[in-house]
Design an enzyme around this catalytic site. Structure first.
Site, short mmCIF file in Angstrom:
data_model
loop_
_atom_site.label_atom_id
_atom_site.label_comp_id
_atom_site.label_asym_id
_atom_site.label_seq_id
_atom_site.Cartn_x
_atom_site.Cartn_y
_atom_site.Cartn_z
N ASN A 62 0.83 -1.21 0.00
CA ASN A 62 0.00 0.00 0.00
C ASN A 62 0.86 1.25 0.00
OD1 ASN A 62 0.45 -1.03 2.66
ND2 ASN A 62 -1.16 0.25 3.50
N CYS A 73 -4.22 0.70 -2.44
CA CYS A 73 -4.03 -0.56 -1.70
C CYS A 73 -2.97 -1.43 -2.36
CB CYS A 73 -5.32 -1.36 -1.66
SG CYS A 73 -6.65 -0.63 -0.73
N GLU A 75 -3.06 -4.60 -3.06
CA GLU A 75 -3.56 -5.55 -4.06
C GLU A 75 -3.64 -4.90 -5.44
OE1 GLU A 75 -4.73 -4.87 -1.09
OE2 GLU A 75 -5.76 -6.55 -0.17
N CYS A 112 -10.22 -5.13 0.15
CA CYS A 112 -11.36 -4.21 0.18
C CYS A 112 -12.19 -4.37 -1.11
CB CYS A 112 -10.87 -2.77 0.32
SG CYS A 112 -10.24 -2.05 -1.20
N CYS A 115 -10.51 -3.35 -4.41
CA CYS A 115 -9.50 -4.33 -4.86
C CYS A 115 -10.16 -5.58 -5.41
CB CYS A 115 -8.55 -4.67 -3.72
SG CYS A 115 -7.45 -3.30 -3.31
N1 THU Z 1 -5.29 -1.53 2.51
C1 THU Z 1 -4.75 -2.34 1.57
O1 THU Z 1 -3.63 -2.14 1.12
N2 THU Z 1 -5.48 -3.40 1.15
C2 THU Z 1 -6.75 -3.67 1.57
O2 THU Z 1 -7.39 -4.54 1.01
C3 THU Z 1 -7.32 -2.93 2.69
C4 THU Z 1 -6.62 -1.70 3.08
C5 THU Z 1 -4.52 -0.37 2.95
C6 THU Z 1 -5.07 0.94 2.45
C7 THU Z 1 -4.54 1.89 3.50
O3 THU Z 1 -3.23 2.28 3.12
C8 THU Z 1 -4.46 1.06 4.76
O4 THU Z 1 -4.51 -0.30 4.35
C9 THU Z 1 -5.58 1.32 5.73
O5 THU Z 1 -6.82 1.23 5.12
#
Ligand code: THU
Length: 161
Positions: A62, A73, A75, A112, A115
């Site tokens: 991320n 994110c 992913e 999320c 993603c």
């Molecule tokens: N995040 C991800 O990288 N992947 C996910 O599927 C959920 C959330 C990151 C986004 C942000 O930088 C941090 O986690 C908090 O939401």
């Protein structure tokens, strides 16, 4: 009128040690990627590793931004990087690892909604299921056999004529 019930299989591994050596290597690539996450605002670090049919593993983590919605994110960083570097190459599996600088993440964090939608684009395109492995810092690893399992009834390009 009829009712349909949608179900899916979730495989629960007690720990990373229950994975095959190939799966473990993919999860370890996600763990390494996670350590380079840029997450100074949430302190929640995520790494993703995409295994491709050509044997390559492409990683992402991320990338946050002072303007919060501008971040991305792990992913999507990983799947877009794979699409950019190896266009058209089939995605065999994705591993996701999540950790926090504030507490121990002892349960898998599922991708999320945005993603899921982004990964599902690749699954529809390649017409082959993309299994997703998810893990926190410790504890169980969860596997779903297809991104479609965790994004049922997804919007896809069949609607765009
Ligand atoms: N995040 C991800 O990288 N992947 C996910 O599927 C959920 C959330 C990151 C986004 C942000 O930088 C941090 O986690 C908090 O939401």
């Amino acid at each position: 009128m009829k009712k349909k019930q949608l179900t899916f299989d979730l495989t629960v591994f007690e720990s990373i040690d229950e994975l095959s050596s190939e799966e473990k290597a993919l999860m370890n690539a996600a763990v390494s990627a996670r350590k380079n996450a840029y997450a100074p605002y949430s302190n929640f670090q995520v790494g993703a590793a995409v295994l491709l049919e050509n044997g390559e593993t492409v990683i992402g983590n991320n990338q946050e931004n002072a303007s919060y919605p501008s971040g991305l994110c792990a992913e999507r960083v990983a799947i877009f990087y794979a699409g950019a570097k190896y266009p058209g190459v089939t995605v065999e599996a994705i591993a996701i690892s999540a950790a926090s600088k504030k507490y121990v993440v002892d349960a898998p964090a599922a991708p999320c909604g945005n993603c899921r939608q982004s990964i599902s684009e690749y699954e529809f395109k390649q017409k082959k299921a993309i299994p997703i492995f998810m893990m926190g810092e410790t504890g169980e690893v969860h596997k779903c056999n297809s991104i479609g399992d965790i994004l049922p009834l997804a919007f896809n390009n069949s609607f765009l004529k």
